[in-house]
Design a protein around this motif. Sequence first.
Motif, PDB file in Angstrom:
ATOM      1  N   MET A   1      37.443  50.975  43.219  1.00 35.11           N
ATOM      2  CA  MET A   1      37.365  50.486  44.595  1.00 35.11           C
ATOM      3  C   MET A   1      38.489  51.054  45.461  1.00 35.11           C
ATOM      4  O   MET A   1      38.370  51.140  46.682  1.00 35.11           O
ATOM      5  N   ALA A   2      39.579  51.482  44.812  1.00 35.42           N
ATOM      6  CA  ALA A   2      40.683  52.099  45.552  1.00 35.42           C
ATOM      7  C   ALA A   2      40.440  53.584  45.803  1.00 35.42           C
ATOM      8  O   ALA A   2      41.265  54.248  46.445  1.00 35.42           O
ATOM      9  N   GLY A   3      39.316  54.123  45.300  1.00 36.94           N
ATOM     10  CA  GLY A   3      38.965  55.516  45.577  1.00 36.94           C
ATOM     11  C   GLY A   3      39.064  56.457  44.409  1.00 36.94           C
ATOM     12  O   GLY A   3      38.746  57.641  44.537  1.00 36.94           O
ATOM     13  N   GLU A   4      39.502  55.981  43.241  1.00 39.68           N
ATOM     14  CA  GLU A   4      39.604  56.861  42.080  1.00 39.68           C
ATOM     15  C   GLU A   4      38.237  57.036  41.425  1.00 39.68           C
ATOM     16  O   GLU A   4      37.460  56.090  41.306  1.00 39.68           O
ATOM     17  N   ASP A   5      37.950  58.244  40.987  1.00 31.17           N
ATOM     18  CA  ASP A   5      36.741  58.500  40.207  1.00 31.17           C
ATOM     19  C   ASP A   5      37.069  58.202  38.746  1.00 31.17           C
ATOM     20  O   ASP A   5      37.457  59.077  37.979  1.00 31.17           O
ATOM     21  N   VAL A   6      36.907  56.949  38.364  1.00 30.10           N
ATOM     22  CA  VAL A   6      37.341  56.490  37.042  1.00 30.10           C
ATOM     23  C   VAL A   6      36.541  57.157  35.922  1.00 30.10           C
ATOM     24  O   VAL A   6      37.093  57.531  34.885  1.00 30.10           O
TER      25      VAL A   6
END
Length: 538
Positions: free
Chosen positions: A485-490
């Motif tokens: 949700m913070a923008g990282e492509d987990v």
Amino acid sequence: MPGFVILALLLALVSPASAGLYTDSCGMVWTDAAAPFERNNETAYNEELMASYAPVMANLTEVPDLSNLSWSDAFRETCAYMKERYAFTEWRGVDWDALYAAYAPKIAEAERNEDNAAYYRTLREFVYAIPDGHVLVSSPDDFGAKHADIGGGYGLAVARLDTGEVIVTYVAEGSEAERAGVRFGDEIVSWNGRPVGEAIDATSIIWTPIKPSTAEGILLHKLRFLTRAPVGTPAEIGIAGPFRTVNLTATDDGYETLARTSIFLGREVNDGVAGSSAELRAMIANETVTTRTLPGGVAYIAVYEESYDVYQPFKAAVEGAIANGAPGIVIDLRFNRGGDDNLAAAYAGGFVNRSVFYEYGTTYDPGTGEQAVLWESWAQPRPDGYTGPVALLVSPYTISSGEGLPKVFAESGTGAIVSWYGTNGAFGMESMGPVLPPRIMTAFPQGASLDENGRIQVDSNASLVGGVAPTVRVPLDRDTLARAMAGEDVQLAYAVEWIRAQAGETTAEPSAVPAQAAAGWAVVLGAIAVVAVWYGRR
């Protein structure tokens, strides 16, 4: 929903300049599916595709145009047509008579009221009652039905953790939910007085632009659409620890919560605004293949479709990874909408170390009333293939031939499939169905993909089990969701970490990788006589 393309119609068989071999018993046989793409002669390949239909060519009929009938008559004829030709009636346990009985009265009522929105909504309810991402209706106008149904959001989004908890994953800044003290990680236990699980089960997902076919894909979208409602609809939400209730009202937010929950694609894309896969594709990428180099030299290749002109750039991207000494390759298929069956098998030849049977492709033969085998194809190891570790990224939006490379990886033990979720589970041969009034298009699979033993493969069954599951399943927990949700492509971070692990490099947690465009939408190849084919598998 994807649109339709009416492909060029070839009315006579031609003798192919063959990279395949035609046989009377099995149509066309491609012992190496990459051969026609290596040849780089699309005309010759299209001739082979046409030749593969020789067993049924004489029996093919025009697709019914029912647009001049009444809504009720057209619906009745469509149900009968699908009942006759649908490839997975027994496999998926579809009761066509029960479906007709359930939805015909709603069609008749909409017709009496001249209510286009109710009519189109009912058609979508009908096709979504069949858990097959290839059974679809498409119209350039939803007559306002979608916005009337889901135009409102509550300023929050939810997800279900591996533990079974349903938590808040997003709260819109300045929203009523934020003012009520709702925060990330809050556990939702009830919705409008019902246990949250019951509320999720009852949620409609008929406005998803890419229809899920498996239990986990359906659950994902029910969670996403739980927080959508008609504008002005109140909701009472129960939150645990200590228990409290929050009363919210749905407001028009431009489908923001759907955009915020598209993290399974590795990035935000507003599939609420988009009414079709074509519109989604435009939001993600215009290219057929995109590449970049990740930290540590890992090659990233996103593939958005399986059309003839994709093979050479894909091959060039793999060759570039080899030339650069890439320690691994990530292939992103999270938004791959399929296309040509053989091309997916051709991709696989660059990574497998042995021959792998890809499929027998079938279609309905109106002359016999049975499925006819049209082709056989294999993935063969390429002499210029990549021998390092390869990780595939997939999602429930990986559909049709986009599921082909993951299928080969799963069967051959090649590389890893990394994701929160498996692929869509719709792998059949999709064709255009009847045209309904007022020019509403339908599509459904009239053929199946069979394994070497003649069994249906990849398509989900009556228990909603299907698709290709991850071999490395990314955890769905508060940490991974917060990072996403913070923008990282987990998911990409986990794929890179898996590649590093193959070289003996390990870290405590997969390192952060910025979100980037995921895979995109596919174009259909091939046509048969007077058949028009849906975007998806040909």
